[in-house]
Write a protein that holds these residues in place. Structure first.
Motif, PDB file in Angstrom:
ATOM      1  N   THR A  44       0.815  -1.214   0.000  1.00 22.70           N
ATOM      2  CA  THR A  44       0.000   0.000   0.000  1.00 22.70           C
ATOM      3  C   THR A  44       0.852   1.269   0.000  1.00 22.70           C
ATOM      4  O   THR A  44       0.380   2.325  -0.431  1.00 22.70           O
ATOM      5  CB  THR A  44      -0.952   0.033   1.205  1.00 22.70           C
ATOM      6  N   GLY A  45       2.076   1.168   0.468  1.00 18.39           N
ATOM      7  CA  GLY A  45       2.959   2.340   0.447  1.00 18.39           C
ATOM      8  C   GLY A  45       3.274   2.808  -0.963  1.00 18.39           C
ATOM      9  O   GLY A  45       3.651   3.963  -1.167  1.00 18.39           O
ATOM     10  N   LYS A  46       3.091   1.921  -1.940  1.00 17.37           N
ATOM     11  CA  LYS A  46       3.345   2.277  -3.339  1.00 17.37           C
ATOM     12  C   LYS A  46       2.102   2.793  -4.047  1.00 17.37           C
ATOM     13  O   LYS A  46       2.169   3.195  -5.208  1.00 17.37           O
ATOM     14  CB  LYS A  46       3.901   1.063  -4.090  1.00 17.37           C
ATOM     15  N   GLY A  47       0.971   2.778  -3.339  1.00 15.92           N
ATOM     16  CA  GLY A  47      -0.286   3.162  -3.958  1.00 15.92           C
ATOM     17  C   GLY A  47      -0.343   4.589  -4.472  1.00 15.92           C
ATOM     18  O   GLY A  47      -0.737   4.827  -5.634  1.00 15.92           O
ATOM     19  N   PRO A  48       0.031   5.580  -3.646  1.00 15.52           N
ATOM     20  CA  PRO A  48      -0.102   6.971  -4.105  1.00 15.52           C
ATOM     21  C   PRO A  48       0.677   7.282  -5.382  1.00 15.52           C
ATOM     22  O   PRO A  48       0.139   7.911  -6.297  1.00 15.52           O
ATOM     23  CB  PRO A  48       0.433   7.780  -2.915  1.00 15.52           C
ATOM     24  N   SER A  49       1.929   6.830  -5.451  1.00 18.27           N
ATOM     25  CA  SER A  49       2.729   7.148  -6.643  1.00 18.27           C
ATOM     26  C   SER A  49       2.170   6.443  -7.873  1.00 18.27           C
ATOM     27  O   SER A  49       2.179   6.997  -8.976  1.00 18.27           O
ATOM     28  CB  SER A  49       4.197   6.762  -6.426  1.00 18.27           C
ATOM     29  N   ALA A  50       1.635   5.218  -7.697  1.00 19.75           N
ATOM     30  CA  ALA A  50       1.060   4.496  -8.837  1.00 19.75           C
ATOM     31  C   ALA A  50      -0.183   5.207  -9.358  1.00 19.75           C
ATOM     32  O   ALA A  50      -0.391   5.308 -10.579  1.00 19.75           O
ATOM     33  CB  ALA A  50       0.719   3.065  -8.421  1.00 19.75           C
ATOM     34  N   ILE A  51      -1.012   5.711  -8.446  1.00 20.63           N
ATOM     35  CA  ILE A  51      -2.224   6.420  -8.857  1.00 20.63           C
ATOM     36  C   ILE A  51      -1.866   7.712  -9.574  1.00 20.63           C
ATOM     37  O   ILE A  51      -2.441   8.047 -10.621  1.00 20.63           O
ATOM     38  CB  ILE A  51      -3.121   6.702  -7.637  1.00 20.63           C
ATOM     39  N   LEU A  52      -0.912   8.449  -9.044  1.00 19.52           N
ATOM     40  CA  LEU A  52      -0.511   9.707  -9.674  1.00 19.52           C
ATOM     41  C   LEU A  52       0.111   9.455 -11.042  1.00 19.52           C
ATOM     42  O   LEU A  52      -0.170  10.176 -12.009  1.00 19.52           O
ATOM     43  CB  LEU A  52       0.469  10.451  -8.771  1.00 19.52           C
ATOM     44  N   ASP A  53       0.939   8.447 -11.132  1.00 17.11           N
ATOM     45  CA  ASP A  53       1.574   8.142 -12.413  1.00 17.11           C
ATOM     46  C   ASP A  53       0.524   7.748 -13.455  1.00 17.11           C
ATOM     47  O   ASP A  53       0.555   8.217 -14.600  1.00 17.11           O
ATOM     48  CB  ASP A  53       2.580   7.007 -12.213  1.00 17.11           C
ATOM     49  N   ALA A  54      -0.442   6.909 -13.052  1.00 16.33           N
ATOM     50  CA  ALA A  54      -1.479   6.462 -13.988  1.00 16.33           C
ATOM     51  C   ALA A  54      -2.412   7.591 -14.397  1.00 16.33           C
ATOM     52  O   ALA A  54      -3.014   7.547 -15.477  1.00 16.33           O
ATOM     53  CB  ALA A  54      -2.282   5.324 -13.357  1.00 16.33           C
ATOM     54  N   SER A  55      -2.524   8.617 -13.547  1.00 15.74           N
ATOM     55  CA  SER A  55      -3.430   9.725 -13.878  1.00 15.74           C
ATOM     56  C   SER A  55      -3.006  10.456 -15.146  1.00 15.74           C
ATOM     57  O   SER A  55      -3.824  11.143 -15.764  1.00 15.74           O
ATOM     58  CB  SER A  55      -3.506  10.711 -12.706  1.00 15.74           C
ATOM     59  N   TRP A  56      -1.760  10.298 -15.547  1.00 13.77           N
ATOM     60  CA  TRP A  56      -1.290  10.933 -16.780  1.00 13.77           C
ATOM     61  C   TRP A  56      -1.915  10.300 -18.017  1.00 13.77           C
ATOM     62  O   TRP A  56      -1.786  10.829 -19.123  1.00 13.77           O
ATOM     63  CB  TRP A  56       0.233  10.878 -16.836  1.00 13.77           C
ATOM     64  N   GLY A 110      -1.509   4.196   0.675  1.00 10.93           N
ATOM     65  CA  GLY A 110      -1.326   4.109   2.097  1.00 10.93           C
ATOM     66  C   GLY A 110      -2.376   3.225   2.754  1.00 10.93           C
ATOM     67  O   GLY A 110      -3.431   2.944   2.240  1.00 10.93           O
ATOM     68  N   GLU A 111      -1.988   2.707   3.923  1.00  7.33           N
ATOM     69  CA  GLU A 111      -2.909   1.893   4.699  1.00  7.33           C
ATOM     70  C   GLU A 111      -3.982   2.764   5.336  1.00  7.33           C
ATOM     71  O   GLU A 111      -3.846   3.986   5.438  1.00  7.33           O
ATOM     72  CB  GLU A 111      -2.157   1.091   5.751  1.00  7.33           C
ATOM     73  N   HIS A 112      -5.061   2.112   5.819  1.00  7.72           N
ATOM     74  CA  HIS A 112      -6.226   2.863   6.253  1.00  7.72           C
ATOM     75  C   HIS A 112      -5.983   3.681   7.522  1.00  7.72           C
ATOM     76  O   HIS A 112      -6.748   4.598   7.824  1.00  7.72           O
ATOM     77  CB  HIS A 112      -7.416   1.935   6.443  1.00  7.72           C
ATOM     78  N   THR A 113      -4.927   3.397   8.253  1.00  9.79           N
ATOM     79  CA  THR A 113      -4.568   4.217   9.412  1.00  9.79           C
ATOM     80  C   THR A 113      -4.439   5.681   9.021  1.00  9.79           C
ATOM     81  O   THR A 113      -4.678   6.577   9.842  1.00  9.79           O
ATOM     82  CB  THR A 113      -3.238   3.726  10.016  1.00  9.79           C
ATOM     83  N   VAL A 114      -4.070   5.939   7.783  1.00  9.68           N
ATOM     84  CA  VAL A 114      -3.906   7.307   7.281  1.00  9.68           C
ATOM     85  C   VAL A 114      -5.151   8.154   7.556  1.00  9.68           C
ATOM     86  O   VAL A 114      -5.051   9.344   7.884  1.00  9.68           O
ATOM     87  CB  VAL A 114      -3.596   7.272   5.764  1.00  9.68           C
ATOM     88  N   THR A 115      -6.316   7.542   7.456  1.00  8.01           N
ATOM     89  CA  THR A 115      -7.561   8.294   7.618  1.00  8.01           C
ATOM     90  C   THR A 115      -7.657   8.930   9.002  1.00  8.01           C
ATOM     91  O   THR A 115      -8.245  10.014   9.155  1.00  8.01           O
ATOM     92  CB  THR A 115      -8.776   7.385   7.363  1.00  8.01           C
TER      93      THR A 115
END
Length: 293
Positions: A44-56, A110-115
């Protein structure tokens, strides 16, 4: 203006838009690559960068409008290299800053603790009268998990402890402790065994539920046939259009003050899921944009 913060964290939709002034953007995307208490699969730590990269790879037009016209500002990622309590404080500080800009936090875990950190930030910024609507496979209402009060399996317990009303959607994995807690504290819910077989596309919030809502969406709330890319998949989850429609039904009844996408764990070589998570984020922005306009 630059269309990237760094190679790991490009700005959202950076192939189509430049980074705007933060004061001129409705949406502030906050990457939080925190992963500490995951209890099954990781990533899950790799989730944010993958989402941002795919948004292109997204189109500006989401099928109904151009959410980017409201302004999308991508924040620097939260420092998650420190201890968990400090990470929570860092998330809260970043979230409060977004709210003080008059913008809406769109948080990528990120994991759900982030919330938990996001909720603290909303309160620090003065938004102390709001409810939570949660899409998830798990209730996340344990007092602690494996001895950790900041576990991803306890994040909604922390929220209710803060006095925030909670409405859960799509839950299908919980323990007896969580069931008892739901009853004791009046947690509202429509579980997957009702929502999915009956193909429910809308919910009706009770009249006394707060007028402002923070929406938290754990990717595992959706069925593994849509998103196997999560650490704790559970069969019998929500479909793509059902998820969007449930979110929209809440937006039609209340003011969405922010939302997050949690527990996305990219699968190397399967970029379709990265793109789907990115499109989901943009579709939710579109629902909010159209509702506000």
């Amino acid at each position: 203006m630059s269309n990237a913060m760094n190679t790991d964290y490009p700005i959202f939709l950076g192939s189509e838009i430049d980074q705007p002034d933060p004061d001129n953007a409705m949406f502030h995307v906050l990457p939080v690559p925190f992963e500490k208490t995951v209890s099954y699969g990781g990533g899950t730590g790799k989730g944010p960068s993958a989402i941002l990269d795919a948004s292109w790879q997204l189109e500006e037009w989401d099928g109904k409008s151009k959410p980017c016209d409201a302004g999308i500002y991508t924040c620097e990622p939260v420092d998650c290299s420190v201890d968990a309590a400090t990470v929570i404080d860092n998330i809260a500080t970043a979230t409060a800053k977004i709210v003080r800009h008059g913008a809406m936090p769109v948080v990528l875990g990120g994991e759900h603790t982030v919330t938990y950190g996001v909720l603290k930030g909303l309160i620090e910024a003065g938004l102390d009268d709001f409810g939570i609507v949660q899409i998830d496979a798990h209730a996340d209402l344990r007092q602690a998990y494996e001895g950790d009060l900041l576990s991803h399996a306890s994040v909604m317990k922390r929220a209710v402890d803060m006095g925030i009303p909670l409405y859960q959607l799509g839950i299908r994995a919980f323990c007896e402790e969580e069931m008892a807690f739901r009853k004791e504290f009046g947690v509202l819910y429509e579980d997957a065994d009702d929502l999915v077989p009956n193909n429910k596309q809308t919910i009706q919030l009770p009249d006394d539920f707060p007028q402002k809502v923070f929406f938290t969406l754990d990717i595992d709330g959706m069925d593994p046939s849509v998103f196997p890319s999560t650490g704790t998949p559970v069969p019998g989850g929500l479909g793509w259009y059902q998820t969007l429609n449930l979110f929209e039904s809440v937006a039609n009844q209340r003011e969405i003050i922010g939302f997050d996408i949690m527990e996305f764990a990219p699968i190397e070589g399967f970029h379709a899921y990265d793109f789907a998570a990115s499109m989901l984020t943009y579709k939710l922005m579109g629902i909010v944009q159209r509702q506000r306009s």
